[in-house]
Design an enzyme around this catalytic site. Structure first.
Site, PDB file in Angstrom:
ATOM      1  N   GLY A 120       0.822  -1.165   0.053  1.00 37.51           N
ATOM      2  CA  GLY A 120      -0.036  -0.035  -0.068  1.00 37.51           C
ATOM      3  C   GLY A 120       0.786   1.347  -0.091  1.00 37.51           C
ATOM      4  N   ILE A 121       0.315   2.408   0.137  1.00 32.92           N
ATOM      5  CA  ILE A 121       0.990   3.568  -0.041  1.00 32.92           C
ATOM      6  C   ILE A 121       1.245   4.170   1.461  1.00 32.92           C
ATOM      7  CG2 ILE A 121      -1.155   4.944   0.792  1.00 32.92           C
ATOM      8  CD1 ILE A 121      -0.424   7.239  -1.451  1.00 32.92           C
ATOM      9  N   GLY A 122       2.703   4.700   1.475  1.00 31.78           N
ATOM     10  CA  GLY A 122       2.938   5.095   2.669  1.00 31.78           C
ATOM     11  C   GLY A 122       4.506   4.594   2.965  1.00 31.78           C
ATOM     12  N   GLU A 146      -2.668  -3.353  -6.340  1.00 27.03           N
ATOM     13  CA  GLU A 146      -3.230  -2.193  -6.771  1.00 27.03           C
ATOM     14  C   GLU A 146      -2.327  -1.056  -7.038  1.00 27.03           C
ATOM     15  OE1 GLU A 146      -6.936  -0.425  -4.613  1.00 27.03           O
ATOM     16  OE2 GLU A 146      -5.273   1.267  -4.156  1.00 27.03           O
ATOM     17  N   GLY A 188      -8.231   0.100  -1.802  1.00 27.90           N
ATOM     18  CA  GLY A 188      -8.378  -1.502  -2.027  1.00 27.90           C
ATOM     19  C   GLY A 188      -7.938  -2.153  -0.923  1.00 27.90           C
TER      20      GLY A 188
END
Length: 328
Positions: free
Chosen positions: A185-187, A210, A308
């Site tokens: 994921g983002i981050g 994603e 997502g």
């Protein structure tokens, strides 16, 4: 991939227009339609997922969040939402087959085009050309072409991971095995996991995600990612959008190992689970004593979006040998 030239031209016509609703996602540059509309009378912005800019505009009452599961958006367009008046997207220049490639952002663009009364593309020669499933629109389906934007793609800064990021990332990296299929994921914390994996002997990793991140791009360039043990798309890095540095975009450009697919494919739990050892790694902001997580908000302040995350948690849980990590 936001259409910046069209955005500025639309803002310049504000006195002719009222109550124009704009649906978007993750604004990476200031939106002229918001910056120029001081009266909040002409343009109203609705976001599927907040960036830092969208969050600030939401705090100021200028941008609204639309709740969703990101992987279901194509279905929303095809089954539930009213037809769009205009869809306007930034693409690569037309190729020899007459297609305007979407670059590293496939998502729900095909579904939006199917449900729009008018289709406009804004071409950009700096856009990476990305291979994938239906990752483009043919000239016959386009009403207007704008050929004026050559600025480089917007980058997402990657701050150095904190000591806490690295501590959590070490615990997760120790759980990743040969042949694991990653979603990041983002981050900073998920990216820290990728950096730490370079210090291990893990090999034959796969990617079904994603978001394609800089951390995943570094892992791919290191040779740790082969995709050889994936059930779906063996040998391919599967993603629906990329956001990071120009180095990441260069890695994606005309790379046959990279497969940019629509979001209802990348994010469906029933598809994610088909790859064994699916590993989902995401950030969260709060966890309660029952294990429920809040990843979108801080109290009553909205921060980002569902994205997502939920679908990948479910898909990794159902995968044979799969694992899901929520990083606090």
């Amino acid at each position: 991939c936001q259409p910046d030239v069209f955005d500025k031209a639309l803002a310049a016509r504000k006195e002719e227009l009222e109550n124009v609703k704009i649906r978007s996602c993750l604004s990476m540059r200031p939106r002229a339609v918001i910056e120029e509309d001081r009266e909040d009378r002409h343009f109203h912005m609705f976001s599927w997922h907040f960036s830092g800019y969208d969050r600030r505009k939401h705090d100021a009452g200028r941008c609204n969040y639309v709740p969703l599961n990101l992987g279901e958006v194509p279905d929303y367009y095809r089954r539930f939402l009213e037809p769009l008046d205009v869809v306007i997207i930034k693409t690569c220049p037309m190729d020899e087959g007459g297609y305007f490639n979407f670059g590293p952002t496939n998502l729900w663009l095909r579904a939006a085009i199917e449900r729009s009364k008018m289709v406009i593309v804004e071409t950009n020669r700096e856009m990476p050309y990305c291979f994938g499933k239906e990752n483009g629109v043919h000239l016959r389906d386009v009403d207007y072409v704008i050929e004026v934007d050559d600025q480089p793609g917007a980058e997402l800064p990657n701050p150095d991971p904190s000591e806490i990021d690295c501590t959590v990332a070490r615990r997760i990296a120790a759980e990743i095995e040969d042949g694991s299929c990653l979603q990041i994921g983002i981050g900073g914390m998920p990216n820290a996991v990728c950096s730490l994996l370079l210090e291990t002997s893990v090999k034959d990793l796969g990617i079904h995600t994603e978001m394609m991140t800089d951390g995943l791009g570094i892992l791919y360039r290191s040779g740790r990612v082969t995709g050889s043990r994936k059930t779906l798309d063996p040998g391919k890095v599967t993603y629906t959008f990329a956001l990071g540095s120009h180095s990441l975009y260069a890695t994606l450009n005309r790379n046959p190992d990279m497969y940019c697919h629509q979001v209802d494919y990348t994010n469906s739990p029933n598809i994610i689970m088909q790859n064994e050892k699916a590993v989902s790694i995401n950030n969260t902001t709060q966890v309660d004593l029952q294990g429920q997580v809040a990843s979108e908000s801080d109290g009553q302040r909205h921060l980002s979006g569902t994205g997502g995350q939920l679908q990948f948690v479910r898909g990794a849980y159902a995968s044979k040998g799969g694992k899901s990590f929520m990083c606090l």
